[in-house]
Design a protein around this motif. Sequence first.
Motif, PDB file in Angstrom:
ATOM      1  N   LEU A  56       0.868  -1.184   0.000  1.00 18.08           N
ATOM      2  CA  LEU A  56       0.000   0.000   0.000  1.00 18.08           C
ATOM      3  C   LEU A  56       0.899   1.226   0.000  1.00 18.08           C
ATOM      4  O   LEU A  56       1.879   1.296   0.743  1.00 18.08           O
ATOM      5  N   ARG A  57       0.511   2.209  -0.871  1.00 19.40           N
ATOM      6  CA  ARG A  57       1.271   3.455  -0.910  1.00 19.40           C
ATOM      7  C   ARG A  57       0.338   4.582  -0.489  1.00 19.40           C
ATOM      8  O   ARG A  57      -0.710   4.817  -1.103  1.00 19.40           O
ATOM      9  N   ASN A  73       2.432  15.793   3.248  1.00 22.75           N
ATOM     10  CA  ASN A  73       3.174  15.614   4.477  1.00 22.75           C
ATOM     11  C   ASN A  73       4.335  14.652   4.211  1.00 22.75           C
ATOM     12  O   ASN A  73       4.135  13.561   3.671  1.00 22.75           O
ATOM     13  N   ASP A  74       5.538  15.072   4.597  1.00 17.04           N
ATOM     14  CA  ASP A  74       6.714  14.233   4.328  1.00 17.04           C
ATOM     15  C   ASP A  74       6.576  12.844   4.921  1.00 17.04           C
ATOM     16  O   ASP A  74       7.083  11.864   4.379  1.00 17.04           O
ATOM     17  N   ALA A  75       5.858  12.766   6.046  1.00 16.56           N
ATOM     18  CA  ALA A  75       5.776  11.480   6.733  1.00 16.56           C
ATOM     19  C   ALA A  75       4.916  10.481   5.972  1.00 16.56           C
ATOM     20  O   ALA A  75       5.010   9.282   6.205  1.00 16.56           O
ATOM     21  N   ALA A  76       4.068  10.967   5.081  1.00 17.29           N
ATOM     22  CA  ALA A  76       3.203  10.043   4.341  1.00 17.29           C
ATOM     23  C   ALA A  76       3.088  10.472   2.893  1.00 17.29           C
ATOM     24  O   ALA A  76       2.031  10.467   2.300  1.00 17.29           O
ATOM     25  N   ALA A  77       4.177  10.916   2.300  1.00 15.53           N
ATOM     26  CA  ALA A  77       4.189  11.321   0.903  1.00 15.53           C
ATOM     27  C   ALA A  77       4.662  10.151   0.056  1.00 15.53           C
ATOM     28  O   ALA A  77       5.814  10.087  -0.360  1.00 15.53           O
ATOM     29  N   GLY A  78       3.809   9.194  -0.109  1.00 14.25           N
ATOM     30  CA  GLY A  78       4.168   8.027  -0.902  1.00 14.25           C
ATOM     31  C   GLY A  78       4.808   6.947  -0.076  1.00 14.25           C
ATOM     32  O   GLY A  78       5.547   6.120  -0.626  1.00 14.25           O
ATOM     33  N   ILE A  79       4.544   6.915   1.221  1.00 13.75           N
ATOM     34  CA  ILE A  79       5.119   5.877   2.071  1.00 13.75           C
ATOM     35  C   ILE A  79       4.535   4.523   1.696  1.00 13.75           C
ATOM     36  O   ILE A  79       3.355   4.404   1.389  1.00 13.75           O
ATOM     37  N   VAL A  80       5.388   3.504   1.675  1.00 11.51           N
ATOM     38  CA  VAL A  80       4.982   2.176   1.224  1.00 11.51           C
ATOM     39  C   VAL A  80       4.877   1.245   2.427  1.00 11.51           C
ATOM     40  O   VAL A  80       5.762   1.206   3.286  1.00 11.51           O
ATOM     41  N   VAL A  81       3.782   0.482   2.483  1.00  9.61           N
ATOM     42  CA  VAL A  81       3.540  -0.481   3.562  1.00  9.61           C
ATOM     43  C   VAL A  81       3.368  -1.860   2.936  1.00  9.61           C
ATOM     44  O   VAL A  81       2.606  -2.026   1.978  1.00  9.61           O
ATOM     45  N   GLY A 117       5.055  -3.401  -7.817  1.00  5.88           N
ATOM     46  CA  GLY A 117       5.369  -2.020  -8.143  1.00  5.88           C
ATOM     47  C   GLY A 117       4.407  -1.338  -9.087  1.00  5.88           C
ATOM     48  O   GLY A 117       4.629  -0.184  -9.466  1.00  5.88           O
ATOM     49  N   VAL A 118       3.335  -2.021  -9.483  1.00  6.26           N
ATOM     50  CA  VAL A 118       2.354  -1.448 -10.413  1.00  6.26           C
ATOM     51  C   VAL A 118       1.041  -1.231  -9.679  1.00  6.26           C
ATOM     52  O   VAL A 118       0.532  -2.146  -9.000  1.00  6.26           O
ATOM     53  N   GLY A 119       0.465   0.011  -9.817  1.00  3.56           N
ATOM     54  CA  GLY A 119      -0.795   0.298  -9.166  1.00  3.56           C
ATOM     55  C   GLY A 119      -1.945  -0.438  -9.813  1.00  3.56           C
ATOM     56  O   GLY A 119      -2.170  -0.322 -11.017  1.00  3.56           O
TER      57      GLY A 119
END
Length: 605
Positions: A56-57, A73-81, A117-119
């Motif tokens: 999840l991004r 927000n830097d903390a969740a700007a495209g963060i990957v889980v 890596g593909v949405g």
Amino acid sequence: MKPRLNGVMAGLGIALAMGLVANCGVDTESNTGIRLNVTLHETVPTDNAAELIDTLRFYVAVEHPDHAVYLLNDAAAGIVVDVTGHNLLADPYQLFLAKSGPDMKKVRVVVVGERNGVGVLYGQLMDPASQPFEPGAIVQRTIKLRPAAHSFDMSWTVTGCLTSSEMRDPAYEEFTFGSPTDMDCDGWEAFEDCNDFNGEVNPGVEEGYDCDGVDNDCDGIIDPGGDDDFDGDNVTACAGDCNDTDPNVYPGAPEICDAQDNDCDGKCDNADNIDLDFDGYADCGDSGSHINHDTGTCSFEAIPDCDDTDPNVHPGIIEDCNGRDDNCNGKCDEGWDFDGDGYNECGSWDPSIDPQGGRCESMESRLVDCAPSDAAVYPGAMEVCDGVDTNCDGEVSSADSICYLEGADDGDCTQGHMACNETEGEIWGECLAVGTEMAPADRCGIWHHCLPNPDPGECMAQSIQEADLDCTLRYAGAYTANLCSIQGYRTTYYLPYGFSDNNNCTWHLLMNGTPTNYQAIGLVDPGNAGQQPTNLLHSCEAALVVMPDPGLNVSPGDVNAILSFYYDNGPNDYYALELALTIEPTTICEPWDEALSCDISQPTP
């Protein structure tokens, strides 16, 4: 210029706690925040749900406290889980967003589900798309991921903004998430953008005197030219002049009929002395204006209101049959002559038929078409023996007339008699012979033209005149088809009795059989190129055509015939002419001789 910003603005950072429900480890009771549950939408197939995505991004944007922009927000700007092997439908993923400062107001969240890596799945906060923080409360929201083929369309700008495309799933709202270096996402970074919170303000804007008190193009000059009086009317653009290139336009100027807003009140041609009859059209001399009285707006009209005292007269109105020019096109009652006979039922001239062209006359009872769907019935028409009031005078006629009977041989003609009684609705009776005296052959050719007259015999007696038409056909050599001049084997003589502006004419050529050694002898309309010669021609202009046999090797011989001309333009405006025609071939050619030359004698009175 504002200094370039680095990092996330102070006070807008958020704390995130992420994990599965079983090991979230967040004390939600002591925090103000938002808990997001990420699951699958009902449209996602449930089979092998755990294998749909492996990551999840998250993209989280925080609303600026003083401006209507959302910053990533830097903390969740495209963060990957990593969610490999988890069925999000049965076991939603949870993300907790904790409020970390007093300026935190709202957030917007976008989530992309990826595989390799593909949405492939997409979701965002919906209904509403933004979520405010509620002091001392944990707000729970759910994001449902849908198939990306219907909704996934995001892109990064060169300045670090995340935007959605216009072509999106209608269930989602478009978004623009700013970056710390381009908060308004206008493509200009903060160090060169003099207002990074307003996308309409940047060095790329073309600024005129919009009089908003803002340096829109960041050149240090506010509203350039707005305080200059360019047209010399003592009012500048920023003082309210809505057209500083026209000295007749400024606040308080008199409104004139010119299809523009002279007094800058937002309305056009709205003065009391314009459009006097309030029909939406004004008279501005050679032109006019079309006015919307509900809004005061108007537009240029090429045709002025030709009667500004009558609301039923103006450009564009449907023309009525009333003897006047209703639609201001310079014509009167056009379109009301349905049968095309020149008259209508309201008693005025139709400009499409009237020779004057566009002339309007007052209605007169003598001009009323008593049969508007019958082109043969109109005021002044020649009365016909058919039981109908043909000339609209309220009466039908009763008459007897002489007539002519054709004999057994061409050219034979015998005088007769016929009767008519329109009062009983009868037509002309049979033409009965009176004696056996032979009449001139040309009477048979003229006779049928006079039949519409109440007294055809009187018509013939008054109109027929006689003349001789002597023509010479010239050859280059004895008994050959080589004519003089360059006309080939077709020769033409233009007859002199036509009228180019009228078509109520008929020519008739009567010959005793078909002359030998001639391919054709007949009449043509000079305006109809290539027309084949005919014995009966309905045209006012006519030419006699003589065509010898192309293989001729003997003299074609003389031709004697009767040529008649009949002109009819209504009562007391008709006549007929008989011409005794002689064509005599000769083999003598003088220089520049015409192949066919004719001399005509003056008609006898």
